[in-house]
Write an enzyme that holds these catalytic residues in place. Structure first.
Site, PDB file in Angstrom:
ATOM      1  CG  ASP A  69      -1.873   1.100   1.117  1.00 46.67           C
ATOM      2  OD1 ASP A  69      -2.122   1.658   0.136  1.00 46.67           O
ATOM      3  OD2 ASP A  69      -2.479   1.375   2.375  1.00 46.67           O
ATOM      4  CD  GLU A  70      -0.370   5.449  -1.951  1.00 44.33           C
ATOM      5  OE1 GLU A  70       0.392   5.767  -2.792  1.00 44.33           O
ATOM      6  OE2 GLU A  70      -1.711   5.683  -2.332  1.00 44.33           O
ATOM      7  N   PRO A  71       3.975   2.058  -1.698  1.00 40.60           N
ATOM      8  CG  PRO A  71       4.524   0.509  -3.104  1.00 40.60           C
ATOM      9  CD  PRO A  71       3.208   1.279  -2.589  1.00 40.60           C
TER      10      PRO A  71
END
Length: 171
Positions: A69-71
């Site tokens: 998630d949103e790396p």
């Protein structure tokens, strides 16, 4: 915890031997420019440093499936290029990467399949080329806006800037 302690803990959760975890984690930290921080407390790290440690922890055990998630959040431009290349290499090795992001240009560039969700509903599913073939034009962001009907972003931005420049009526 220090980065060493945290990564050892995570690695052992996945059944890796402590010596193997330490060996891999130390090398991965160095590859992402964090070798001097390996024995430092994570609480003292910048957002980008924390993000790198989290990425290492998610890949330390060489999983077949990654959920991210949103790396790229908080990473500097060079690290973004490295991480995107890591993802491409993993995908080429047959790994499955579920990548959640609001940054459409990154999703457009690195994803082989894109699922666009609006209010919990799937509004599109396919590769970027397939989405364009369905009569949509422009960037992935443009396609998303076309599918969701959101076309007020310029008006809202203009009003936002105008309010910033206004004098208060209470002066």
């Amino acid at each position: 915890l220090t980065a060493r302690e945290y990564l050892t803990f995570v690695g052992e959760l996945y059944g890796l031997k402590r010596s193997d975890v330490d060996y891999k984690a130390e090398k991965l930290m160095a590859l992402l420019g964090l070798e001097k921080a390996y024995d430092s407390r994570i609480a003292t790290f910048s957002k980008g440093m924390k993000q790198k440690v989290l990425l290492i922890s998610s890949m330390l055990h060489d999983p077949d499936i990654l959920f991210l998630d949103e790396p790229l959040s908080g990473l500097d431009a060079n690290s973004v290029m490295v991480v995107k290349e890591i993802f491409a290499s993993l995908a080429a090795r047959g790994k499955t990467i579920f990548y959640s992001s609001h940054i459409m240009d990154v999703v457009e560039k690195i994803s082989s399949r894109i699922v666009l969700i609006d209010g919990g509903d799937i509004v599109a599913d396919g590769s970027f080329a397939e989405l364009k073939e369905k009569g949509r034009e422009g960037t992935l962001e443009d396609i998303f806006n076309q599918l969701t009907g959101f076309d007020k972003y310029r008006d809202i931005a203009g009003e936002f800037v105008a309010v910033m420049q206004e004098d208060s009526p209470h002066d």
